[in-house]
Design an enzyme around this catalytic site. Structure first.
Site, short mmCIF file in Angstrom:
data_model
loop_
_atom_site.label_atom_id
_atom_site.label_comp_id
_atom_site.label_asym_id
_atom_site.label_seq_id
_atom_site.Cartn_x
_atom_site.Cartn_y
_atom_site.Cartn_z
N ARG A 163 0.84 -1.21 0.00
CA ARG A 163 0.00 0.00 0.00
C ARG A 163 0.87 1.26 0.00
O ARG A 163 0.57 2.24 0.69
CB ARG A 163 -0.91 0.03 1.23
CG ARG A 163 -1.96 -1.04 1.27
CD ARG A 163 -2.96 -0.92 0.13
NE ARG A 163 -4.13 -1.75 0.36
CZ ARG A 163 -4.20 -3.05 0.03
NH1 ARG A 163 -3.18 -3.63 -0.57
NH2 ARG A 163 -5.29 -3.73 0.27
N SER A 237 -10.62 -0.40 3.49
CA SER A 237 -9.83 -0.58 4.73
C SER A 237 -9.37 0.78 5.22
O SER A 237 -8.69 1.50 4.48
CB SER A 237 -8.59 -1.43 4.46
OG SER A 237 -8.95 -2.69 4.01
N GLU A 333 -4.73 3.71 6.47
CA GLU A 333 -4.39 3.39 5.09
C GLU A 333 -4.91 4.50 4.19
O GLU A 333 -4.35 4.78 3.14
CB GLU A 333 -5.06 2.05 4.73
CG GLU A 333 -4.49 1.41 3.49
CD GLU A 333 -5.56 1.08 2.49
OE1 GLU A 333 -6.05 2.01 1.84
OE2 GLU A 333 -5.88 -0.11 2.36
N1 EPU Z 1 -10.75 -10.38 10.51
C1 EPU Z 1 -11.37 -10.45 11.73
N2 EPU Z 1 -12.33 -9.51 12.02
C2 EPU Z 1 -12.69 -8.54 11.15
C3 EPU Z 1 -12.04 -8.47 9.90
C4 EPU Z 1 -11.06 -9.40 9.59
O1 EPU Z 1 -11.09 -11.31 12.56
O2 EPU Z 1 -13.57 -7.76 11.48
C5 EPU Z 1 -9.76 -11.41 10.16
C6 EPU Z 1 -10.38 -12.36 9.12
O3 EPU Z 1 -11.06 -13.40 9.71
C7 EPU Z 1 -9.17 -12.84 8.38
C8 EPU Z 1 -8.18 -11.69 8.49
O4 EPU Z 1 -8.66 -10.83 9.52
O5 EPU Z 1 -8.63 -13.96 8.99
C9 EPU Z 1 -8.04 -10.92 7.20
O6 EPU Z 1 -9.29 -10.40 6.80
P1 EPU Z 1 -9.66 -10.17 5.26
O7 EPU Z 1 -9.34 -11.37 4.46
O8 EPU Z 1 -11.04 -9.62 5.18
O9 EPU Z 1 -8.61 -9.10 4.75
P2 EPU Z 1 -8.05 -7.80 5.46
O10 EPU Z 1 -6.66 -8.06 5.91
O11 EPU Z 1 -9.02 -7.32 6.46
C10 EPU Z 1 -6.97 -6.89 3.23
C11 EPU Z 1 -6.92 -5.60 2.47
C12 EPU Z 1 -8.22 -5.40 1.70
C13 EPU Z 1 -8.37 -6.54 0.74
C14 EPU Z 1 -8.38 -7.86 1.55
C15 EPU Z 1 -8.41 -9.09 0.65
C16 EPU Z 1 -5.44 -4.12 3.73
C17 EPU Z 1 -5.36 -2.94 4.63
N3 EPU Z 1 -6.68 -4.49 3.39
O12 EPU Z 1 -8.01 -6.77 4.21
O13 EPU Z 1 -8.09 -4.20 0.95
O14 EPU Z 1 -9.57 -6.43 -0.02
O15 EPU Z 1 -7.17 -7.96 2.34
O16 EPU Z 1 -7.17 -9.24 0.04
O17 EPU Z 1 -4.42 -4.68 3.34
C18 EPU Z 1 -8.56 -1.85 0.95
O18 EPU Z 1 -7.34 -1.68 0.85
O19 EPU Z 1 -9.37 -0.88 1.01
C19 EPU Z 1 -9.08 -3.22 1.03
C20 EPU Z 1 -10.37 -3.46 1.20
#
Ligand code: EPU
Length: 338
Positions: A163, A237, A333
């Site tokens: 990012r 995010s 972010e």
């Molecule tokens: N999780 C929780 N609680 C929550 C949210 C997430 O426990 O409320 C846990 C999930 O269970 C999972 C882990 O956190 O094990 C990761 O969650 P998720 O796969 O939804 O991805 P993320 O890390 O929350 C990142 C990116 C997203 C992107 C997704 C999928 C960043 C800051 N965000 O989110 O990007 O769509 O991975 O690859 O890196 C964005 O940048 O705006 C964005 C949406």
């Protein structure tokens, strides 16, 4: 193409926040951009606005806001294996993804439905489901707003990170990204490593997916977790997933065995900020019209009339609380404009 004074930015930011710009204008070509730069009211800095999907307007913007409206998608070269596609910075990112997916070209399918414009994609090296923009990026053309000279940035010059890019660091605020060139694959190698994608393909009984299948699955996953900004104001995010030392991750995990972490090279670990925020008790929390999304704690939402300050106050409380509970300081972010 004229400057308008005291213009509302409500329709130009996906948080749907009412903030005003000292001056506002839209450009649809290099020529109109140069004209606007030449006729710009003095003593105001320039701020470039694309889809407004990655920023929080904490207060009115005392600047000349330039809305990017340079359109166009064209193939600039191709062979039997790949296609180089150039898109205007004012194109909607997802329209470019659909252009590519509809032709069966691979590379962008995992990045389906990411809000925002093409010109903003390299700035934060957008990424989702195991793929980042940098994986298919070739170059971009950008105009320096001071010298008004055109520069081409190749992959190395962009200094991409998680990012992150030079446009968030040394080159911040100095360039308008006019167009972006990407390399797409005619015989796509699909990136299906992300568990949620595999699961959704299985649910649909798809054994040999193509780029269209992957794109559809990614859209379904996003729609199930992430709020549609047209319905509920948000900026995706709000925080980055923090990168900490393995020792730090181990120490947190000794107290919280179900910590979500991905170990990276150089003895570092990326922690799921959504998990930290949820564990700290903030998921679904609401304070006036500022809230934490009920299905994804990494996303802050505007339930209606929240001001930028309301959202930022909530974000600050979350940062402090997560720090107090886990010793990890979350970083936004989104671009905080205050
Ligand atoms: N999780 C929780 N609680 C929550 C949210 C997430 O426990 O409320 C846990 C999930 O269970 C999972 C882990 O956190 O094990 C990761 O969650 P998720 O796969 O939804 O991805 P993320 O890390 O929350 C990142 C990116 C997203 C992107 C997704 C999928 C960043 C800051 N965000 O989110 O990007 O769509 O991975 O690859 O890196 C964005 O940048 O705006 C964005 C949406």
């Amino acid at each position: 193409m004229n400057w308008i004074s005291n213009a509302s930015l409500k329709d130009y930011n996906t948080f749907g926040i009412e903030a005003r710009a000292a001056y506002f204008a839209s450009f649809d070509s290099l020529e109109s951009l140069k004209e606007l730069l030449d006729s710009k009211p003095e003593h105001f800095p320039i701020m470039i606005l694309g889809g407004g999907s990655n920023m929080l307007l904490v207060k009115d913007v005392n600047a000349c806001v330039l809305h990017h409206n340079v359109k166009g998608i064209e193939v600039i070269s191709e062979n039997e294996k790949e296609v180089l596609v150039r898109a205007g910075g004012g194109e909607v990112w997802h329209d470019l993804v659909m252009y590519s997916v509809n032709r069966g070209w691979g590379g962008l399918e995992n990045l389906s439905l990411i809000p925002g414009y093409v010109g903003a994609a390299p700035i934060q090296n957008i990424g989702a489901y195991g793929v980042e923009l940098k994986d298919c990026f070739v170059s971009l053309d950008a105009i320096n707003i001071h010298s008004k000279r055109l520069h081409t940035f190749n992959h190395a010059l962009c200094e991409f990170g998680y990012r992150d890019s030079i446009f968030k660091n040394g080159a911040k605020g100095h360039y308008v990204i006019l167009n972006v060139t990407l390399r797409l694959q005619k015989n796509p190698r699909l990136n299906l490593g992300y568990g949620a994608i595999q699961k959704e393909l299985e649910n649909r009984g798809i054994k040999n997916p193509n780029v269209k299948d992957v794109s559809k699955v990614v859209m379904a996953i996003r729609r199930s977790k992430l709020p549609d900004p047209m319905v509920l104001g948000n900026s995706g995010s709000f925080f980055k997933n923090p990168i900490v030392s393995v020792a730090m991750a181990d120490s947190i995990q000794s107290k919280h065995p179900d910590l979500v972490r991905y170990d990276l090279p150089a003895a570092t670990s990326k922690l799921a900020a959504g998990w930290l925020i949820e564990q700290a008790g903030w998921k679904g929390y609401r304070e006036g019209d500022a809230g934490v999304h009920e299905k994804q704690a990494l996303v802050l939402v505007n339930h209606g009339k929240a001001s930028g300050e309301d959202i930022w106050n909530l974000a600050t409380k979350i940062i402090e609380d997560v720090h107090a509970k886990f010793g990890v300081r979350l970083e936004p972010e989104v671009n905080i404009l205050q």
